[in-house]
Design a protein around this motif. Structure first.
Motif, short mmCIF file in Angstrom:
data_model
loop_
_atom_site.label_atom_id
_atom_site.label_comp_id
_atom_site.label_asym_id
_atom_site.label_seq_id
_atom_site.Cartn_x
_atom_site.Cartn_y
_atom_site.Cartn_z
N ALA A 11 0.83 -1.20 0.00
CA ALA A 11 0.00 0.00 0.00
C ALA A 11 0.86 1.25 0.00
CB ALA A 11 -0.93 -0.01 1.21
N ARG A 12 1.92 1.25 0.77
CA ARG A 12 2.78 2.42 0.84
C ARG A 12 3.63 2.58 -0.43
NH1 ARG A 12 4.38 2.17 7.31
NH2 ARG A 12 2.55 3.35 8.01
N ASP A 13 3.98 1.46 -1.06
CA ASP A 13 4.69 1.54 -2.34
C ASP A 13 3.80 2.19 -3.40
OD1 ASP A 13 6.95 0.38 -1.33
OD2 ASP A 13 6.56 -1.62 -2.15
N ILE A 14 2.54 1.78 -3.43
CA ILE A 14 1.61 2.37 -4.40
C ILE A 14 1.37 3.83 -4.07
CG2 ILE A 14 -0.72 2.23 -5.34
CD1 ILE A 14 -0.72 -0.75 -4.77
N TYR A 15 1.23 4.13 -2.79
CA TYR A 15 1.03 5.53 -2.38
C TYR A 15 2.23 6.38 -2.78
CZ TYR A 15 0.34 9.58 0.64
OH TYR A 15 0.21 10.87 1.12
N LYS A 16 3.42 5.84 -2.62
CA LYS A 16 4.63 6.56 -3.01
C LYS A 16 4.63 6.86 -4.51
CE LYS A 16 9.70 6.30 -2.83
NZ LYS A 16 10.86 5.47 -2.40
N LEU A 19 2.58 9.75 -5.72
CA LEU A 19 3.12 11.09 -5.48
C LEU A 19 4.28 11.42 -6.42
CD1 LEU A 19 3.23 11.00 -1.56
CD2 LEU A 19 1.40 11.90 -3.03
N HIS A 20 4.53 10.53 -7.37
CA HIS A 20 5.65 10.71 -8.31
C HIS A 20 5.46 12.01 -9.11
CE1 HIS A 20 8.30 9.92 -11.78
NE2 HIS A 20 8.96 9.13 -10.96
N PRO A 21 6.55 12.73 -9.40
CA PRO A 21 6.42 14.00 -10.12
C PRO A 21 5.70 13.90 -11.46
CG PRO A 21 8.63 13.77 -9.22
CD PRO A 21 7.95 12.46 -8.99
N THR A 22 5.92 12.80 -12.19
CA THR A 22 5.29 12.67 -13.51
C THR A 22 4.27 11.54 -13.58
OG1 THR A 22 7.13 11.25 -14.27
CG2 THR A 22 7.30 13.63 -14.70
N GLN A 23 4.43 10.51 -12.76
CA GLN A 23 3.51 9.37 -12.81
C GLN A 23 2.45 9.42 -11.72
OE1 GLN A 23 6.72 6.04 -13.30
NE2 GLN A 23 4.88 5.34 -14.36
N ASN A 24 2.25 10.58 -11.13
CA ASN A 24 1.31 10.69 -10.02
C ASN A 24 -0.12 10.39 -10.45
OD1 ASN A 24 -0.11 13.48 -10.68
ND2 ASN A 24 2.08 13.75 -11.03
N PHE A 25 -0.90 9.96 -9.48
CA PHE A 25 -2.33 9.71 -9.67
C PHE A 25 -3.00 9.79 -8.30
CE2 PHE A 25 -0.20 5.63 -9.10
CZ PHE A 25 -0.93 5.03 -8.08
N PRO A 26 -4.30 10.01 -8.23
CA PRO A 26 -4.99 10.10 -6.93
C PRO A 26 -5.15 8.72 -6.31
CG PRO A 26 -6.56 10.38 -8.71
CD PRO A 26 -5.22 10.32 -9.35
N PHE A 27 -4.39 8.46 -5.26
CA PHE A 27 -4.35 7.12 -4.66
C PHE A 27 -5.73 6.63 -4.24
CE2 PHE A 27 -4.23 4.41 -0.92
CZ PHE A 27 -3.32 3.43 -1.28
N SER A 28 -6.46 7.45 -3.49
CA SER A 28 -7.74 7.00 -2.95
C SER A 28 -8.80 6.85 -4.03
CB SER A 28 -8.23 7.97 -1.86
OG SER A 28 -7.37 7.92 -0.74
#
Length: 412
Positions: free
Chosen positions: A251-256, A259-268
């Motif tokens: 879960a924390r790996d996915i959450y990390k 938050l990626h600068p270019t690959q970010n997405f809304p986790f929840s």
């Protein structure tokens, strides 16, 4: 002798430390002599008979707020340019340290503000098991309604039916998916707090509303508005993900990655979509065989939710997806999950086994060239060296999707 002046208000202005001007008004002492005492911020600063030319000793009677208002502490912090006596430097250093302590003070946790205790998945589930959900059960649709030839085909060639003793547990799942967030229910609030604190690593509670929810991937200041498609089940799956000790690192790996600068997405929001896919697979009875084998529904659905998120995580990371690809990726994940539920669960099992062994699970390499066809996302039989099998299980690229699929899948 002193010259006596009547009816004259003699006020002199002097420049003290930090370039501040202060007033000196004459006051008569007991001998009739006139003494000048400085006034700063409307306060008369008392001092003894010693001549403190820089006025620092008199600062002892000033509140710290007055020093800050006059810019004194800012000058102290910058070091100043004038040479000052050692005693005065020590005094000013004490003032500076005192103010820094005030600005860095931490909130004191009293009995009234004790953080909300974390809640386990089983405790939250027990709450729903003992709550009257009769009104919600009236509105559930636990299976796909088929008629005509589709019903006959499904009966003859479809997956097995869910055992009768598991129907109540299945219906409970769909009832929870109809349940909205209730601010008056402590259990609901504890689930929200637990998900937030476990993801960000905080020990303190957060407000019910605020931009901090966007930090963990909700779309606004109120998480409840994002749960329309899955109800409270969306939070229950997130709770399982962060409270299961074996699942939490994933879960924390996915959450990390979210938050990626270019690959970010809304986790929840993405998590809610994984719940939506898992619910649909359960509704289509594609999980019935595994539920019958384990004699449980909730446990199977929880793992299938994680397996689906793992599938998306590996695909997103290895193929360098971005938020612009989310609609296509979600559709791809949903199609694969519906067609290969057993394989999805098996892949999660292997992933966790490899992680327990201390290795790097396949499918998590940050190098996109390492897994151009995402072998860990395909049939595990590809590990035996069957190249043709590996090619069969490659994922459809974004550009290969037919036009009529565009826009069907999106972040809910």
């Amino acid at each position: 002798m002193y010259a006596m002046e009547e009816d004259i208000d003699v006020t002199s202005h002097k420049e003290g430390l930090n370039g501040l001007s202060y007033e000196c008004k004459p006051l008569e002492d007991i001998n009739g002599h006139s003494n000048h005492k400085p006034v700063m911020n409307g306060l008369i600063i008392g001092y003894n008979n010693k001549d403190h030319t820089n006025g620092s000793a008199s600062l002892r009677n000033l509140p710290i707020s007055a020093l800050k208002q006059n810019g004194l502490l800012q000058t102290l912090a910058s070091g100043g340019n004038q040479d000052k006596p050692t005693d005065d430097n020590e005094e000013l250093e004490k003032v500076r340290q005192e103010w820094e302590a005030v600005e860095s003070v931490q909130p004191v946790i009293s009995e009234e503000s004790t953080p909300t205790p974390l809640i386990s998945f089983n405790e939250a589930l027990q709450y729903f098991q003992t709550t009257d959900l009769g009104d919600l059960l009236k509105n559930i649709q636990p299976t796909v309604r088929r008629t005509g030839l589709a019903a006959i085909t499904h009966f003859l060639f479809g997956p097995p039916r869910l055992h009768r003793e598991l129907l109540e547990e299945r219906d409970l799942v769909f009832a929870i998916a109809q349940c909205p967030v209730d601010n008056s229910q402590p259990i609901h609030m504890r689930v929200l707090q637990t998900v937030y604190k476990r993801l960000v690593g905080s020990k303190l509670d957060c407000p019910r509303y605020g931009v901090h929810w966007e930090t963990i991937g909700f779309q606004g200041t109120d998480p409840a508005t994002d749960l329309r498609g899955t109800g409270f089940l969306g939070l229950m799956h997130s709770l399982y993900f962060v409270m299961d000790p074996e699942m939490l690192p994933l879960a924390r790996d996915i959450y990390k990655l979210s938050l990626h600068p270019t690959q970010n997405f809304p986790f929840s929001v993405m998590s809610i979509n994984m719940t939506r896919i898992a619910l649909q697979v359960l509704r289509e009875e594609a999980l019935s065989k595994e539920c019958n084998r384990r004699q449980q529904v909730v446990g199977v659905l929880n793992e299938f939710y994680v397996a689906t998120y793992l599938h998306l995580y590996q695909l997103w990371k290895t193929q360098q997806k971005t938020i612009a690809d989310s609609g296509f990726v979600l559709k791809e994940v949903e199609l694969f999950a519906k067609k290969n539920p057993k394989q999805m669960l098996r892949r999660l099992e292997v992933f966790l086994k490899e992680r327990r062994a201390g290795g790097i699970p396949r499918g998590t390499s940050p190098d996109p060239q390492a897994q151009q066809s995402s072998p860990s996302l395909g049939e595990r039989g590809a590990r035996g060296g069957h190249g043709s099998r590996a090619k069969e299980m490659h994922f459809t690229g974004v550009c290969d999707l037919p036009p009529d699929m565009e826009g069907e899948a999106r972040l809910i």
